[in-house]
Design a protein around this motif. Structure first.
Motif, PDB file in Angstrom:
ATOM      1  N   TYR A 149       0.726  -1.323  -0.002  1.00 31.62           N
ATOM      2  CA  TYR A 149      -0.050  -0.099  -0.050  1.00 31.62           C
ATOM      3  C   TYR A 149       0.856   1.295  -0.240  1.00 31.62           C
ATOM      4  N   ALA A 150       2.232   1.013  -0.157  1.00 33.73           N
ATOM      5  CA  ALA A 150       3.064   2.254  -0.230  1.00 33.73           C
ATOM      6  C   ALA A 150       2.632   3.243  -1.238  1.00 33.73           C
ATOM      7  N   GLU A 151       2.331   2.874  -2.478  1.00 32.00           N
ATOM      8  CA  GLU A 151       1.988   3.950  -3.585  1.00 32.00           C
ATOM      9  C   GLU A 151       0.798   4.733  -3.011  1.00 32.00           C
ATOM     10  N   LYS A 154       1.596   7.385  -0.004  1.00 31.94           N
ATOM     11  CA  LYS A 154       2.350   8.457  -0.981  1.00 31.94           C
ATOM     12  C   LYS A 154       1.399   9.359  -1.422  1.00 31.94           C
ATOM     13  N   ALA A 155       0.598   8.858  -2.285  1.00 29.19           N
ATOM     14  CA  ALA A 155      -0.662   9.648  -2.695  1.00 29.19           C
ATOM     15  C   ALA A 155      -1.456  10.205  -1.785  1.00 29.19           C
ATOM     16  N   ARG A 161      -1.593  17.335   1.597  1.00 32.85           N
ATOM     17  CA  ARG A 161      -0.755  18.663   1.440  1.00 32.85           C
ATOM     18  C   ARG A 161      -1.493  19.522   0.893  1.00 32.85           C
ATOM     19  N   ALA A 162      -2.533  18.896  -0.303  1.00 31.07           N
ATOM     20  CA  ALA A 162      -3.094  19.933  -0.845  1.00 31.07           C
ATOM     21  C   ALA A 162      -4.732  20.221  -0.388  1.00 31.07           C
ATOM     22  N   GLY A 163      -4.736  20.033   0.762  1.00 30.90           N
ATOM     23  CA  GLY A 163      -5.881  20.221   1.587  1.00 30.90           C
ATOM     24  C   GLY A 163      -6.979  19.252   1.428  1.00 30.90           C
TER      25      GLY A 163
END
Length: 278
Positions: A149-151, A154-155, A161-163
């Motif tokens: 599930y690392a992908e 990260k997503a 970060r974009a709210g």
């Protein structure tokens, strides 16, 4: 809620005591599959559908066949052994088991873990953000609910970060695909549309029930740019049920919109009628 007992392989054990080997392939390389199941009032919702998908995922990954009856028993015993809150999450993990420190699988046999924890009711709407990395619809893990599930992690961090609270992928051809832990629906001119499984998205349990229960809901290929002009957008998942989207990549939408509200109402009514729908 404090979880006192978890199920590991063949029985209940103390949750506070380590029981999984550090050489388990699910830990070392993410070689496993899982399901997250909602429990309402101590009863799992759509457990049969989740167990069927667990078996399909294991088969798709080349793991030993899942004993579905044994897993169902493990879920029941784990729920009975814990003080389960009104809304809870059941996590079923099925890994390749103990193996060498590399990609090669061992011959120890699979590992099964069932745990339960508290969950929170979803808000009526949320924000989403598309991410720059595509979902590979031709990849070895396409359509498999893998523990790799690392992908997604990260997503999701990128989207946060974009709210936003959910990240959305396109596939390698630019078609709208899915979220990190959700399926996505758009409403255009009154039509309720969701990406086809050919995009590599997960065959979500809630997605399938919405397609079955909500009149007019259908699968189709959609360019990711559909998010720019959709009348409404909503997400589906086991713990979200149906959740409106009030912001997509900075574009504000009225949410939940009328079509989304209708889908919410239908899903709430039908799921209350049958805790294990076919």
């Amino acid at each position: 809620m404090s979880t006192d007992k978890v199920w590991v392989d063949s029985g209940l054990v103390d949750a506070a005591t380590p029981h999984i080997s550090v050489f388990d392939h699910g830990f070392t390389v993410g070689d496993g599959v899982f399901e997250a199941v909602k429990a309402v009032g101590g009863r799992p919702f759509a457990l049969t559908r989740h167990l069927q998908r667990l078996a399909r995922s294991a088969d798709g990954l080349g793991l030993p066949p899942v004993d579905v009856d044994a897993v169902r028993h493990a879920v029941t015993e784990t729920l009975l052994a814990n003080d389960v809150p009104p809304l809870a999450r059941i996590r079923i993990t099925y890994s390749a088991g103990i193996a060498p420190l590399g990609s090669e699988r061992g011959d120890h046999g699979p590992t099964l873990v069932v745990a339960v924890g508290a969950s929170r009711a979803r808000t009526e709407s949320t924000a989403i953000a598309t991410v720059p990395w595509p979902r590979n619809e031709r990849g070895a893990l396409a359509g498999i609910k893998s523990t790799s599930y690392a992908e997604n992690a990260k997503a999701l961090a990128h989207a946060q970060r974009a709210g936003a609270t959910e990240a959305v992928f396109a596939d390698t051809t630019g078609r709208l695909c899915e979220g990190t832990g959700s399926n996505i629906f758009v409403v255009r001119d009154g039509r309720i549309l969701t990406p086809t499984l050919d995009t590599g998205c997960l065959a979500g349990v809630t997605r399938a029930l919405v397609l079955k229960w909500v009149p007019g809901a259908e699968e189709t290929d959609l360019p990711v740019e559909t998010l720019l002009d959709a009348d409404e957008i909503f997400l589906t998942s086991t713990l979200r049920d149906v959740q409106g989207v009030h912001r997509a990549d900075g574009r504000d939408l009225a949410a939940p919109g009328p079509v989304t509200k209708g889908a919410m109402a239908v899903f709430a009514e039908r799921s209350a009628e049958d805790h294990d729908p076919e």
